[in-house]
Design a protein around this motif. Structure first.
Motif, PDB file in Angstrom:
ATOM      1  N   MET A   1       0.847  -1.199   0.000  1.00 41.49           N
ATOM      2  CA  MET A   1       0.000   0.000   0.000  1.00 41.49           C
ATOM      3  C   MET A   1       0.884   1.251   0.000  1.00 41.49           C
ATOM      4  SD  MET A   1      -3.152  -0.857  -0.121  1.00 41.49           S
ATOM      5  CE  MET A   1      -3.731  -2.518  -0.385  1.00 41.49           C
ATOM      6  N   ALA A   2       0.267   2.393  -0.251  1.00 44.56           N
ATOM      7  CA  ALA A   2       1.105   3.580  -0.443  1.00 44.56           C
ATOM      8  C   ALA A   2       0.420   4.851   0.035  1.00 44.56           C
ATOM      9  CB  ALA A   2       1.434   3.712  -1.927  1.00 44.56           C
ATOM     10  N   LYS A   3       1.261   5.837   0.247  1.00 49.61           N
ATOM     11  CA  LYS A   3       0.775   7.167   0.582  1.00 49.61           C
ATOM     12  C   LYS A   3       0.310   7.858  -0.709  1.00 49.61           C
ATOM     13  CE  LYS A   3       3.281  11.079   2.494  1.00 49.61           C
ATOM     14  NZ  LYS A   3       4.319  11.356   3.498  1.00 49.61           N
ATOM     15  N   VAL A   4      -0.705   8.712  -0.607  1.00 49.94           N
ATOM     16  CA  VAL A   4      -1.173   9.463  -1.783  1.00 49.94           C
ATOM     17  C   VAL A   4      -1.058  10.948  -1.462  1.00 49.94           C
ATOM     18  CG1 VAL A   4      -3.148   9.917  -3.306  1.00 49.94           C
ATOM     19  CG2 VAL A   4      -2.770   7.608  -2.428  1.00 49.94           C
ATOM     20  N   LEU A   5      -0.476  11.686  -2.389  1.00 48.75           N
ATOM     21  CA  LEU A   5      -0.219  13.099  -2.127  1.00 48.75           C
ATOM     22  C   LEU A   5      -0.774  13.969  -3.260  1.00 48.75           C
ATOM     23  CD1 LEU A   5       1.397  14.879  -0.089  1.00 48.75           C
ATOM     24  CD2 LEU A   5       3.321  14.697  -1.666  1.00 48.75           C
ATOM     25  N   LEU A   6      -1.536  14.984  -2.897  1.00 45.51           N
ATOM     26  CA  LEU A   6      -2.026  15.957  -3.882  1.00 45.51           C
ATOM     27  C   LEU A   6      -1.395  17.302  -3.550  1.00 45.51           C
ATOM     28  CD1 LEU A   6      -4.360  13.743  -3.733  1.00 45.51           C
ATOM     29  CD2 LEU A   6      -5.829  15.504  -4.635  1.00 45.51           C
ATOM     30  N   GLU A   7      -0.765  17.916  -4.556  1.00 46.47           N
ATOM     31  CA  GLU A   7      -0.114  19.208  -4.322  1.00 46.47           C
ATOM     32  C   GLU A   7      -0.737  20.260  -5.237  1.00 46.47           C
ATOM     33  OE1 GLU A   7       4.405  17.970  -3.036  1.00 46.47           O
ATOM     34  OE2 GLU A   7       3.893  17.894  -5.166  1.00 46.47           O
ATOM     35  N   HIS A   8      -1.446  21.206  -4.644  1.00 43.83           N
ATOM     36  CA  HIS A   8      -2.049  22.336  -5.371  1.00 43.83           C
ATOM     37  C   HIS A   8      -2.786  21.882  -6.637  1.00 43.83           C
ATOM     38  CE1 HIS A   8       0.375  24.582  -2.608  1.00 43.83           C
ATOM     39  NE2 HIS A   8       1.458  23.995  -3.063  1.00 43.83           N
ATOM     40  N   VAL A   9      -3.611  20.872  -6.494  1.00 44.60           N
ATOM     41  CA  VAL A   9      -4.282  20.291  -7.663  1.00 44.60           C
ATOM     42  C   VAL A   9      -5.515  21.119  -8.033  1.00 44.60           C
ATOM     43  CG1 VAL A   9      -5.613  18.300  -8.451  1.00 44.60           C
ATOM     44  CG2 VAL A   9      -3.452  17.954  -7.236  1.00 44.60           C
ATOM     45  N   THR A  10      -5.620  21.466  -9.321  1.00 46.99           N
ATOM     46  CA  THR A  10      -6.817  22.160  -9.809  1.00 46.99           C
ATOM     47  C   THR A  10      -7.373  21.416 -11.019  1.00 46.99           C
ATOM     48  OG1 THR A  10      -5.592  23.566 -11.296  1.00 46.99           O
ATOM     49  CG2 THR A  10      -5.981  24.459  -9.122  1.00 46.99           C
ATOM     50  N   LYS A  11      -8.698  21.558 -11.184  1.00 45.74           N
ATOM     51  CA  LYS A  11      -9.337  21.036 -12.390  1.00 45.74           C
ATOM     52  C   LYS A  11     -10.397  22.023 -12.840  1.00 45.74           C
ATOM     53  CE  LYS A  11     -10.637  18.323 -15.658  1.00 45.74           C
ATOM     54  NZ  LYS A  11      -9.727  17.969 -16.753  1.00 45.74           N
ATOM     55  N   GLN A  12     -10.195  22.552 -14.026  1.00 46.67           N
ATOM     56  CA  GLN A  12     -11.198  23.440 -14.600  1.00 46.67           C
ATOM     57  C   GLN A  12     -11.735  22.784 -15.862  1.00 46.67           C
ATOM     58  OE1 GLN A  12     -10.194  27.599 -15.013  1.00 46.67           O
ATOM     59  NE2 GLN A  12     -12.393  27.928 -15.035  1.00 46.67           N
ATOM     60  N   PHE A  13     -13.036  22.497 -15.868  1.00 44.51           N
ATOM     61  CA  PHE A  13     -13.638  21.938 -17.079  1.00 44.51           C
ATOM     62  C   PHE A  13     -13.867  23.079 -18.064  1.00 44.51           C
ATOM     63  CE2 PHE A  13     -14.913  18.739 -13.905  1.00 44.51           C
ATOM     64  CZ  PHE A  13     -14.435  17.602 -14.553  1.00 44.51           C
ATOM     65  N   PRO A  14     -13.776  22.804 -19.378  1.00 43.56           N
ATOM     66  CA  PRO A  14     -13.951  23.882 -20.353  1.00 43.56           C
ATOM     67  C   PRO A  14     -15.280  24.613 -20.137  1.00 43.56           C
ATOM     68  CG  PRO A  14     -13.317  21.816 -21.428  1.00 43.56           C
ATOM     69  CD  PRO A  14     -13.548  21.502 -19.991  1.00 43.56           C
ATOM     70  N   GLY A  15     -15.203  25.919 -20.065  1.00 46.68           N
ATOM     71  CA  GLY A  15     -16.403  26.752 -19.939  1.00 46.68           C
ATOM     72  C   GLY A  15     -17.114  26.610 -18.607  1.00 46.68           C
ATOM     73  N   ALA A  16     -16.516  25.887 -17.664  1.00 43.98           N
ATOM     74  CA  ALA A  16     -17.189  25.697 -16.371  1.00 43.98           C
ATOM     75  C   ALA A  16     -16.364  26.318 -15.248  1.00 43.98           C
ATOM     76  CB  ALA A  16     -17.370  24.207 -16.108  1.00 43.98           C
ATOM     77  N   THR A  17     -16.982  26.394 -14.106  1.00 44.36           N
ATOM     78  CA  THR A  17     -16.242  26.912 -12.950  1.00 44.36           C
ATOM     79  C   THR A  17     -15.183  25.905 -12.526  1.00 44.36           C
ATOM     80  OG1 THR A  17     -17.959  25.959 -11.600  1.00 44.36           O
ATOM     81  CG2 THR A  17     -18.058  28.352 -11.931  1.00 44.36           C
ATOM     82  N   MET A  18     -14.356  26.339 -11.589  1.00 44.47           N
ATOM     83  CA  MET A  18     -13.280  25.485 -11.091  1.00 44.47           C
ATOM     84  C   MET A  18     -13.889  24.343 -10.266  1.00 44.47           C
ATOM     85  SD  MET A  18     -10.015  26.017 -11.506  1.00 44.47           S
ATOM     86  CE  MET A  18      -8.956  27.367 -11.029  1.00 44.47           C
ATOM     87  N   ALA A  19     -13.787  23.106 -10.750  1.00 46.61           N
ATOM     88  CA  ALA A  19     -14.366  21.972 -10.008  1.00 46.61           C
ATOM     89  C   ALA A  19     -13.497  21.614  -8.813  1.00 46.61           C
ATOM     90  CB  ALA A  19     -14.512  20.769 -10.927  1.00 46.61           C
ATOM     91  N   VAL A  20     -12.174  21.704  -9.004  1.00 44.23           N
ATOM     92  CA  VAL A  20     -11.238  21.454  -7.899  1.00 44.23           C
ATOM     93  C   VAL A  20     -10.277  22.639  -7.891  1.00 44.23           C
ATOM     94  CG1 VAL A  20      -9.448  19.909  -7.011  1.00 44.23           C
ATOM     95  CG2 VAL A  20     -11.463  18.948  -8.137  1.00 44.23           C
ATOM     96  N   ASP A  21     -10.182  23.291  -6.735  1.00 43.77           N
ATOM     97  CA  ASP A  21      -9.533  24.597  -6.701  1.00 43.77           C
ATOM     98  C   ASP A  21      -8.360  24.622  -5.713  1.00 43.77           C
ATOM     99  OD1 ASP A  21      -8.958  27.234  -6.881  1.00 43.77           O
ATOM    100  OD2 ASP A  21     -10.896  27.974  -6.166  1.00 43.77           O
ATOM    101  N   GLY A  22      -7.205  24.155  -6.191  1.00 42.00           N
ATOM    102  CA  GLY A  22      -5.996  24.239  -5.359  1.00 42.00           C
ATOM    103  C   GLY A  22      -6.019  23.301  -4.160  1.00 42.00           C
ATOM    104  N   VAL A  23      -6.344  22.034  -4.405  1.00 50.01           N
ATOM    105  CA  VAL A  23      -6.421  21.073  -3.299  1.00 50.01           C
ATOM    106  C   VAL A  23      -5.045  20.472  -2.998  1.00 50.01           C
ATOM    107  CG1 VAL A  23      -7.261  18.751  -2.695  1.00 50.01           C
ATOM    108  CG2 VAL A  23      -8.857  20.493  -3.513  1.00 50.01           C
TER     109      VAL A  23
END
Ligand code: ATP
Length: 415
Positions: A1-23
């Protein structure tokens, strides 16, 4: 098993608001982390980014020591379990469980009856290895089926299974892969309440037995509280707080978390706190005064800056932190509704002769802190009826104080 790390992750869908904002989020090896939040807050997208089913707009994702940000889903060594099970309808339970492993084996050794026959003639050693690995897969499938109590269903097709059985097969398919991390996207939502509760207990046991890293998405705060070693509360694409279930319940970072967590809504009351040398007083829908020697005085004293004597606040307290008592510092309410829940009695009440003295802005309306009902959890045999008037006393050591505009918890211990 392993550690999972998210660093400043963002996801912006085209023409949409920020779904994930700097997680940014660190999920420890073998931890059970639950991502919880209202519909549309970005929790599924966060999970899909970890799985590689969506590409990050920016930021980095690591699983174990590897940067997997640009790695294809099949090479991330994760297993995902979905709400809709995603089983192959034409395959038996056995094949649903073994399919992924057999596919990998066939890629390595060549598949099919003819391939295996030729291999036996021309590469007997490799063929022997392949036979051994197939036996291992068979063993793994049967062991997993046994662990999940579905060994008697191996020959059935998904349409011949109940929802709960299908979910076990989906779980089994993830387990046989022995992945670095398990990702769950609302896996129990389609099950009835009793089965959901049973599966939660089983998931916790599985987590313990497998020493697995698990990331679990749900909109159900009860599920989050019961399953998670830690819970991350999301809203508007951001993580508002990460902590143990008790920590986020007792020390919510802000009004949103306070209101979202808890099966009974928190009592919120806007008002003003005034300080003099020997007492502090809260004025809102009701008044409470704390003398210098009380714990309430000490806690509240810390909110004031030097020279400041008045503060606009939202007071918050849980239904179980109130008791019926006529002692000094109590306030009178009229009982409006009574819910007899068996293990406790929930009293809905209204403050008598209330006098609202607090900022009435949109922020408060949004968080529901303008609701005038006071909820009180009492013993199952509480002898009260609608229309009764009683005095309530709030446990001053448990009261929370929030800044009315930003919603920040003014007393939350800084980490
Ligand atoms: P739910 O509990 O309802 O599944 P959620 O918290 O999991 O909600 P997401 O599915 O992550 O929320 O969606 C976050 C935001 O991103 C929403 O506003 C949603 O409309 C938007 N979104 C999600 N997928 C897409 C997509 N493929 N294209 C455009 N917008 C999307």
């Amino acid at each position: 098993m392993a550690k999972v790390l998210l660093e400043h992750v963002t996801k912006q869908f085209p023409g949409a608001t920020m779904a994930v904002d700097g997680v940014s989020l660190e999920i420890e090896d073998q931890e059970f982390l639950v991502l919880v939040g209202p519909s549309g807050c970005g929790k599924s997208t966060t999970l899909r980014l970890i799985a590689g089913l969506e590409a990050c707009t920016s930021g980095v994702i690591r699983i174990g020591a590897r940067d997997v940000t640009s790695v294809a889903p099949k090479d991330r060594d994760i297993a995902m379990v979905f709400q809709n099970y995603a089983l192959y309808p034409h395959m038996s339970v056995y094949r649903n469980l073994s399919f992924g492993l057999t596919l990998r084996l066939n890629r390595k050794f060549g598949g099919g009856v003819i391939g295996r026959g030729l291999s036996k003639i021309f590469q007997p050693q490799r063929a022997g290895e392949s036979v051994q690995l197939r036996a291992e897969i068979d063993n793994k499938v049967r062991q997993t089926a046994l662990r999940l109590g579905i060994e008697h269903l191996l020959d059935r097709k998904p349409h011949q299974l109940s929802g709960g059985e299908r979910q076990r097969v989906a779980l089994g398919r993830a387990i046989v892969r022995n992945p670095a991390a398990f990702l769950f996207d609302e896996p129990l939502s389609n099950l009835d309440a009793k089965l959901r509760q049973q599966m939660r207990v089983e998931l916790k046991r599985l987590h313990r037995d497998l020493d697995a890293t698990m990331i679990y998405v749900t909109h159900d705060q009860v599920e989050a509280m019961t399953l998670g070693d830690r819970v991350a509360v999301m809203n508007d694409g951001r993580i508002l707080q990460v902590g143990s279930p008790l920590e986020i319940y007792q020390q919510p970072a802000n009004l949103f978390v306070a209101k979202f967590i808890g099966s009974v809504p928190i009592n919120l009351c806007p008002g003003t706190v005034r300080r003099s040398s020997d007492r502090v007083r809260f004025d809102g829908r009701f008044q409470i005064e704390w003398r210098a020697e009380s714990p309430g005085f000490k806690r509240l004293g810390g909110l004031f800056e030097a020279g400041q004597s008045e503060l606009k606040v939202v007071m918050g307290f849980r239904a179980e932190d109130v008791r019926v008592s006529g002692e000094e510092g109590s306030f009178e309410v009229e009982v409006t509704e009574i819910d007899r829940l068996g293990e406790s009695t929930m009293i809905h009440s209204r403050v008598c002769g209330h006098n609202v003295d607090g900022p009435e802005d949109d922020n408060l309306k949004k968080t529901g802190s303008t609701d005038e009902t006071v909820l009180v959890r009492l013993d199952p045999d509480a002898k009260l009826v609608s229309g009764d008037r009683v005095n309530l006393m709030v446990d001053s050591g448990r009261v929370m104080w929030f800044e009315p505009v930003s919603g920040e918890n003014l007393l939350k211990e800084q980490k």
